[in-house]
Design a protein around this motif. Structure first.
Motif, mmCIF file in Angstrom:
data_model
loop_
_atom_site.group_PDB
_atom_site.id
_atom_site.type_symbol
_atom_site.label_atom_id
_atom_site.label_comp_id
_atom_site.label_asym_id
_atom_site.label_seq_id
_atom_site.Cartn_x
_atom_site.Cartn_y
_atom_site.Cartn_z
ATOM 1 N N ASP A 185 0.837 -1.201 0.000
ATOM 2 C CA ASP A 185 0.000 0.000 0.000
ATOM 3 C C ASP A 185 0.874 1.254 0.000
ATOM 4 O O ASP A 185 0.601 2.227 -0.721
ATOM 5 N N LEU A 187 -7.796 3.346 4.509
ATOM 6 C CA LEU A 187 -8.405 2.480 3.515
ATOM 7 C C LEU A 187 -9.917 2.398 3.720
ATOM 8 O O LEU A 187 -10.390 2.293 4.862
ATOM 9 N N HIS A 201 -11.956 -1.228 5.293
ATOM 10 C CA HIS A 201 -10.930 -2.165 5.720
ATOM 11 C C HIS A 201 -11.182 -2.570 7.170
ATOM 12 O O HIS A 201 -11.777 -1.826 7.948
ATOM 13 N N GLN A 203 -8.389 0.470 -1.527
ATOM 14 C CA GLN A 203 -7.007 0.004 -1.642
ATOM 15 C C GLN A 203 -6.545 -0.023 -3.097
ATOM 16 O O GLN A 203 -5.396 0.310 -3.401
#
Length: 817
Positions: A317, A399, A402, A424
Motif C-alpha cells: 500500500d 483504507l 478495511h 485500496q
C-alpha cells in the motif's frame, strides 16, 4: 689647481642628473594623483539611447579597456547549463524547447542531475527530442550534480569547448518573454560583464539580494547596470579565471565581479525580469494575467503546511501511494505513515519495526508497523513523535471498508480534522491529491458528481462507454448514475442497459415513451438538486479515461471550493476532452493545438489549462447554477415571444446552422453571459475523454480522416506495485508511478486569474473583452427588437404570456443580464 676645477664640473653634472630624476619622479607622481582624482570624481555611468555608457560627457562602452564598443559575436559557441530536479523533470520538454530550437547561439546543453534521476531523465529526453527529429539541435550531455545551481557549477565547464555559458535555474527560461529569450540565446553581445533579466539595479542603493522579488523591472529598451545578478544570465567564462577559489553564492560572485570594474557593477540587466523560481514572482495585474502563470513547484509557506496521518494495511500500500507521499513531502508537509498489523490480537506491543523506503527519484520516507490496539498517544510516542502527540493531523487518510479495529480511527480523529477513505485499489493513482490545499481537503466530501448517459441505438458504443465507466477510479466517492434510453432504442441497447451493474452509488434507468430527439434527451437528462451537485453528461459515442474523475474532482475543488479569488461566476463547467480543432469559424473546421498557440503568443507556460467559451459535448461536467440558467434560457428562447428561432444571437459562427443541437443554444447563452469552460492541455492531446465519431443525428459520413479530427489519446493508468503483468526487475521494492495529471505549471492547477482565455473562434482574449463583447451584442439585440417587443405586447398580454415576454426581454436587456 686643475683638480678643483675638474671636481667642480663633476659635482655640477651630478647635481643636474639628480635634479632631472627628481623632476621626472614629481611629474610621474602628479600623474598618478590626477588619475586617482579623476576616478574619485567619476560619475556613475548611464546608458545613452544608443545603448553605450555616457561618462563625463563622452561615449564609451562597458569594459572600454578591452572593447571600445559592445561587440556582437555571431560565431561564438554558447553552452546552456540547466539543473534538473525531481520537480522540473516533469516539465523538461517545455523547458528544453527554447534551448533546442534552431537559430540560437547554443551549441551544447549540459544537464545537471543526481544519479537517482538519470533513468527517468533518459526517458524524458527521448520524449523531448522526438519533437526535433530530423532537425539540427544542440548536443546534450548529462553530468552528476546534487545541489541547487551555484557558482561551483563553473568547475564542470570547459573554457576551450565554449567560452560563453548561459546559466539557468531548474525552470530554465520558463517565465521569460520572447524578446528577452532572444537576447539570452541569440547572438552574444560582449559587454565585458554578465547579462540577464533578473537582479537588483545599481541605483537601488545596496538593496539586499533577498529583497530581489520586490523589484519589478519595466520593459527595458536598453541595458541597466546591476549590483546583483542571478540566473538566468550569460557570462564569459574567462571572467572567472582569476577567482580562486570560486565564490559559494551568486551574491558573493556578484561582489567579486563588481571589484573588477570601475563602475562597481556585477552585471547588466537586459530585457524584462523573469518570474523568480519557486513562485516568488510579484503579483500580476489584471492586464497581464493571461500572460503569466505560476512558476514550477512552490513549497508551501510554513503557516500553510499540513500534517497527514496515513493508515494503511501493508507495505505494498505504501509503495503504491509513494507518488502521493513524495508530493506531500516535496511541498513541505509533515507525513506519518503507519502500517496497521491486524494479525496482532489484543497485545500491547506498540511497534514491531520501522522501515525506510527510497524511490528512484531520491524521495525517502519512513513507515512504522503498529499494533492496531494501541492508543494514539502510545503509538506516536513509540515512533519518536512524543513531543507532538497532542497535535492533531489536519488530514487522516485510510483504507475504505478495511478491517481495522473500530476505535483506531477514532483515536486519530481529533477536532475537525478530515477523514478521507480511499479504496485500496485506488492508492496508486492518488498523486494529484498532493496539490490540494487545506481548504480543498475540508471540502473533500462536499461536491457530488451525477453521471448521466444518453443512448439510443448504438449498443456497441454504449457497452464501450459503460466499460470505461466501470474501469474508472472514484477514490471512495459515491456517484449516482442515470442511464437515459430513447423511446425507439433497439433491443440490444435495452438489454445492455437493464443488465448493467453500478457499484459506486445509485443507478436509475430511464426509458422514454415519447420520442424526444437529441436536444431534449440531453437537456432533460439531468437537473441539479442543489449547488453542490454537478452533472457529467455523456453521449454513448464517448469513451472515458480511467482517471477522468481525478481530473474532475481536482478542478472542482480548485475552482469551486478553494480561495474566493479562484472562484468565478463565469466558469460554467469542466471539459474532459482536449480540443483538437476549431469548429465554429465560418470557413469551417481547422486544426487546433492550444500549446502551439500559447507558444506563438509567448505565454510562459504553453502547457497550462485554459478557458474557452465553447461548451464541450464529448464528455464534460456542467455546474448547477449555469445548467439551471440554461433551462430557463431554453424555456424563454423556445417561447418565441420576443426573439424568433430564426434570429441570430451570436454573429459569424457555424453553430447558427445547427438546427437540432442543444449546443447551439448553450453557445448563445455563453456568449450573452460571458461564460467560459475549463479545458485540459496535456501533451499530445492526452485527454480524459474521447469521441469516436459514431453514426448518428449529427454524423452522416465517417471517414478515417474525419475520425482523426475527433479522436484523442486517453490518460492510461500507471503501473501498480501489485500488477500481475509487472515484469520490472525491482520486484517487491517497486514503487507506484505518477499519473501525469500534475504535469501542470507548478505541478498544480493555476490560479484562475492566470488561465488563458479563448473566445468562440479560439483567439486569445480576456474575460473583460468577453464581457464587453456580450454587452455590445445585447445592446444590439435590444435595439434591433425593441420595436417588435412593443408591437407584440398587446397580443402577449391577451394571451396571458406577458410574464414570459417580460422575462426574455429582461434576460437579455435587464440590468441583471
Amino acid at each position: 689647481m686643475v683638480k678643483p676645477a675638474a671636481d667642480a664640473s663633476f659635482w655640477r653634472h651630478l647635481f643636474c642628473l639628480i635634479l632631472f630624476v627628481l623632476v621626472l619622479s614629481w611629474r610621474h607622481w602628479k600623474g598618478l594623483v590626477s588619475q586617482t582624482a579623476s576616478y574619485g570624481m567619476l560619475k556613475r555611468p548611464t546608458f545613452s539611447a544608443a545603448g553605450n555608457i555616457a561618462e563625463n560627457g563622452r561615449q564609451m562602452s562597458l569594459g572600454e579597456h578591452e572593447h571600445p564598443h559592445p561587440a556582437l559575436l555571431s560565431n561564438q559557441r554558447l553552452t546552456g547549463v540547466l539543473p534538473v530536479s525531481n520537480v522540473s523533470i516533469h516539465q523538461l520538454t517545455d523547458i528544453l524547447t527554447p534551448l533546442l530550437d534552431p537559430g540560437t547561439a547554443i551549441r551544447d546543453v549540459v544537464l545537471l542531475a543526481p544519479p537517482t534521476l538519470h533513468r527517468i531523465l533518459s526517458d524524458k529526453l527521448q520524449q523531448a527530442l522526438t519533437k526535433h527529429e530530423g532537425q539540427e539541435h544542440p548536443e546534450i550531455s548529462v553530468k552528476i550534480w546534487h545541489d541547487d545551481i551555484s557558482p561551483s557549477v563553473f568547475r564542470l565547464l570547459d573554457l576551450r569547448a565554449s567560452p560563453w555559458a548561459l546559466i539557468m535555474r531548474h525552470d530554465g527560461l520558463l517565465g521569460v518573454d520572447q524578446q528577452t529569450r532572444s537576447i539570452l540565446v541569440g547572438d552574444i553581445t560582449d559587454w565585458g560583464l554578465p547579462y540577464g533579466p533578473r537582479g537588483t539595479p545599481l541605483r537601488s542603493n545596496g538593496t539586499h539580494p533577498g529583497c530581489i522579488v520586490d523589484w519589478v523591472h519595466l520593459p527595458r529598451s536598453q541595458p541597466e547596470l546591476a549590483s546583483y545578478l542571478e540566473p538566468p544570465f550569460v557570462i564569459r567564462l574567462d571572467t572567472l579565471s582569476n577567482l580562486d577559489p570560486l565564490p559559494l553564492t551568486w551574491k558573493h560572485l556578484s561582489e567579486q565581479i563588481a571589484l573588477c570594474n570601475p563602475w562597481n557593477a556585477s552585471g547588466l540587466l537586459v530585457g524584462r525580469q523573469s518570474a523568480p523560481e519557486l513562485g516568488l514572482a510579484p503579483p500580476t495585474s489584471n492586464a497581464s494575467r493571461n500572460a503569466t502563470v505560476a512558476a514550477p513547484l512552490t513549497p508551501v509557506p510554513s503557516q500553510q503546511r499540513l500534517r497527514f496521518d496515513i493508515l494503511l494495511s501493508e507495505k505494498k500500500d505504501v509503495q503504491n501511494l509513494a507518488p502521493f507521499l513524495c508530493g506531500l513531502l516535496s511541498r513541505g508537509h509533515t507525513v506519518r505513515v503507519l502500517v496497521v498489523d491486524t494479525n496482532l490480537q489484543f497485545t500491547f506491543n506498540g511497534i514491531k519495526r520501522k522501515t525506510r523506503l527510497v524511490t528512484e527519484e531520491g524521495c525517502s520516507f519512513d513507515l512504522f508497523t503498529i499494533n492496531q490496539y494501541m492508543r494514539r498517544k502510545e503509538i506516536l510516542r513509540s515512533i519518536g513523535d512524543d513531543g507532538n502527540y497532542a497535535l492533531a493531523s489536519h488530514v487522516v487518510i485510510t483504507l475504505k471498508s478495511h478491517n481495522f479495529a473500530g476505535f483506531l480511527l477514532d483515536t486519530f480523529r481529533i477536532g475537525d480534522n478530515i477523514l478521507v477513505e480511499v479504496p485500496q485499489q485506488d492508492l496508486a493513482y492518488c498523486d494529484w491529491m498532493a496539490s490540494l490545499t487545506l481548504q480543498q481537503w475540508k471540502n473533500w466530501h462536499k461536491p457530488r458528481i451525477d453521471i448521466s448517459v444518453i443512448t439510443r441505438d448504438r449498443p456497441k458504443s454504449l457497452a464501450r462507454l459503460l466499460k470505461s465507466l466501470s474501469a474508472a477510479r472514484y477514490f471512495g466517492d459515491s456517484i449516482d448514475l442515470r442511464l437515459n434510453v430513447e423511446q425507439d432504442c433497439d433491443f440490444e441497447t435495452l438489454r445492455i442497459s437493464q443488465g448493467y451493474m453500478w457499484p459506486h452509488g445509485s443507478f436509475f434507468l430511464h426509458h422514454r415513451i415519447v420520442h424526444g430527439g437529441l436536444l431534449p434527451a440531453v437537456v432533460e437528462s439531468w437537473y441539479p438538486r442543489n449547488n453542490d451537485t454537478y452533472g457529467l453528461l455523456l453521449e454513448d459515442d464517448v469513451e472515458l479515461s480511467p482517471l477522468f474523475y481525478a481530473w474532475v474532482k481536482m478542478a472542482i475543488l480548485k475552482y469551486r471550493y478553494d480561495s474566493p479569488v479562484d472562484q468565478s461566476p463565469n466558469l460554467f463547467g469542466i471539459s474532459l476532452y482536449q480540443q483538437k480543432h476549431v469548429e465554429l469559424r465560418p470557413e469551417g473546421r481547422i486544426p487546433f493545438n492550444a500549446r502551439s498557440l500559447f507558444s506563438l503568443q509567448s505565454l510562459p507556460f504553453p502547457s497550462t489549462p485554459y478557458l474557452s467559451q465553447v461548451p464541450c459535448s464529448w464528455g464534460a461536467v456542467y455546474f448547477p447554477e449555469h445548467w439551471s440558467i440554461f433551462h430557463d434560457y431554453l424555456l424563454l428562447r423556445f417561447s418565441e415571444t420576443w426573439l424568433s428561432m430564426d434570429d441570430t444571437v451570436v454573429p459569424h459562427v457555424r453553430s447558427n446552422n445547427w438546427l437540432r443541437s442543444w449546443k447551439k443554444f448553450f453557445i448563445e447563452l455563453a456568449y450573452l453571459k460571458g461564460y467560459v469552460m475549463l479545458y485540459p492541455n496535456y501533451e499530445n492531446y492526452l485527454s480524459l475523454s474521447t469521441n469516436h465519431l459514431e453514426y448518428g443525428s449529427h454524423v452522416r459520413t465517417r471517414t478515417k480522416e474525419k475520425q482523426d479530427l475527433f479522436e484523442v489519446p486517453l490518460f492510461p493508468l500507471p503501473r501498480r506495485n501489485d500488477d500481475d503483468d509487472d515484469d520490472d526487475d525491482e520486484g517487491d521494492n517497486a514503487m507506484g508511478k505518477p499519473t501525469r495529471l500534475l504535469e501542470l505549471p507548478g505541478m498544480t492547477l493555476p490560479r484562475y486569474r492566470d488561465l488563458p482565455v479563448l473566445n468562440l473562434t479560439a483567439s486569445l482574449t480576456t474575460e473583460d473583452d468577453l464581457v464587453q463583447a456580450q454587452q455590445a451584442r445585447r445592446a444590439q439585440l435590444c435595439a434591433l427588437h425593441w420595436q417588435r417587443s412593443n408591437t407584440t405586447s398587446l397580443s402577449s398580454l391577451s394571451s396571458g404570456n406577458s410574464q414570459t415576454h417580460s422575462s426574455i426581454r429582461n434576460f437579455i436587456c435587464g440590468d441583471d443580464a
